[in-house]
Every structure is written in C-alpha cells, then in structure tokens.
Design a protein around this motif. Structure first.
Motif, mmCIF file in Angstrom:
data_model
loop_
_atom_site.group_PDB
_atom_site.id
_atom_site.type_symbol
_atom_site.label_atom_id
_atom_site.label_comp_id
_atom_site.label_asym_id
_atom_site.label_seq_id
_atom_site.Cartn_x
_atom_site.Cartn_y
_atom_site.Cartn_z
ATOM 1 N N LYS A 90 4.774 5.425 -4.834
ATOM 2 C CA LYS A 90 5.564 4.933 -5.977
ATOM 3 C C LYS A 90 7.041 4.793 -5.632
ATOM 4 O O LYS A 90 7.917 4.900 -6.482
ATOM 5 N N TYR B 249 3.813 1.506 -1.334
ATOM 6 C CA TYR B 249 4.372 1.611 -2.678
ATOM 7 C C TYR B 249 3.341 2.152 -3.664
ATOM 8 O O TYR B 249 3.656 2.971 -4.522
ATOM 9 N N ARG B 250 2.096 1.707 -3.535
ATOM 10 C CA ARG B 250 1.042 2.209 -4.429
ATOM 11 C C ARG B 250 0.794 3.690 -4.221
ATOM 12 O O ARG B 250 0.482 4.412 -5.154
ATOM 13 N N HIS B 251 0.927 4.157 -2.998
ATOM 14 C CA HIS B 251 0.642 5.557 -2.699
ATOM 15 C C HIS B 251 1.809 6.469 -3.059
ATOM 16 O O HIS B 251 1.597 7.565 -3.594
ATOM 17 N N ASN C 9 0.822 -1.215 0.000
ATOM 18 C CA ASN C 9 0.000 0.000 0.000
ATOM 19 C C ASN C 9 0.855 1.263 0.000
ATOM 20 O O ASN C 9 0.506 2.253 -0.653
#
Length: 103
Positions: A91, A87-89, A85
């Motif tokens: 990058k 990493y998704r937020h 999560n």
C-alpha cells in the motif's frame, strides 16, 4: 558543422543521463525511480542516433534504436506490473517499505 552538432547531441544526452542518475539517487518513490530510468534510456537512445549521424551510419543507428525501444517496451511492461504488485502488497510506493517483502 557536423562535429558541432554531434557535440550538441552529446551535451543533451549527457544532461539526460545525468538528470536521470540524479533522480535515481535522490528519489524514493518507485514511479519516480522508474521515470528516472526512462530518462536515462532516452539519453542513451539520443547518443546512439547522434553517433550514427556523425559516422554517416544513420540506418544502422536507427535499427539499433528501434531494437532498443522494442526491448525497452517489454521491460516497461514488466516493471510496471512489478510496481503494481508491490503497491498492492505494501500500500505504498516508498522504496524503504520494500524491506517488508523479504519473507
């Protein structure tokens, strides 16, 4: 000799814990930090087993280590979900970029 064996296990587990602590203090990537925590936990598991072996309580030590592993698996799943999560937020897996998540 059993005490020499215990000292050998103690040496290797202290090495694992020391290596993990060194990696925790020097790395900034979340995955590398997570691996460092896992290395520390393996050192703790090894010293639990070695202490049980030295005290002739191998079954108790094995039960403790199995319980430790079961709890660790749930923590691993939760930590990996949080890392995904993050990493998704952001990058990025850099710890310094987590300041963006403050609000």
């Amino acid at each position: 000799n059993m005490s020499n064996t215990w000292y050998l296990y103690l040496f290797f587990s202290a090495g694992l814990v020391g290596l993990g602590l060194f990696a925790l203090l020097t790395k900034r990537n979340l995955i590398k930090l997570f691996i460092a925590i896992e290395v520390i936990s393996k050192g703790v598991s090894l010293i639990l087993l070695a202490s049980g072996f030295a005290r002739n309580n191998v079954l108790v030590a094995q039960a403790l280590v199995v319980t430790f592993i079961v709890i660790e698996v749930s923590l691993v799943a939760t930590a990996l979900a949080l890392i995904i999560n993050v990493y998704r937020h952001t990058k990025s897996l850099d710890v310094r970029k987590l300041a963006k998540l403050k609000g």
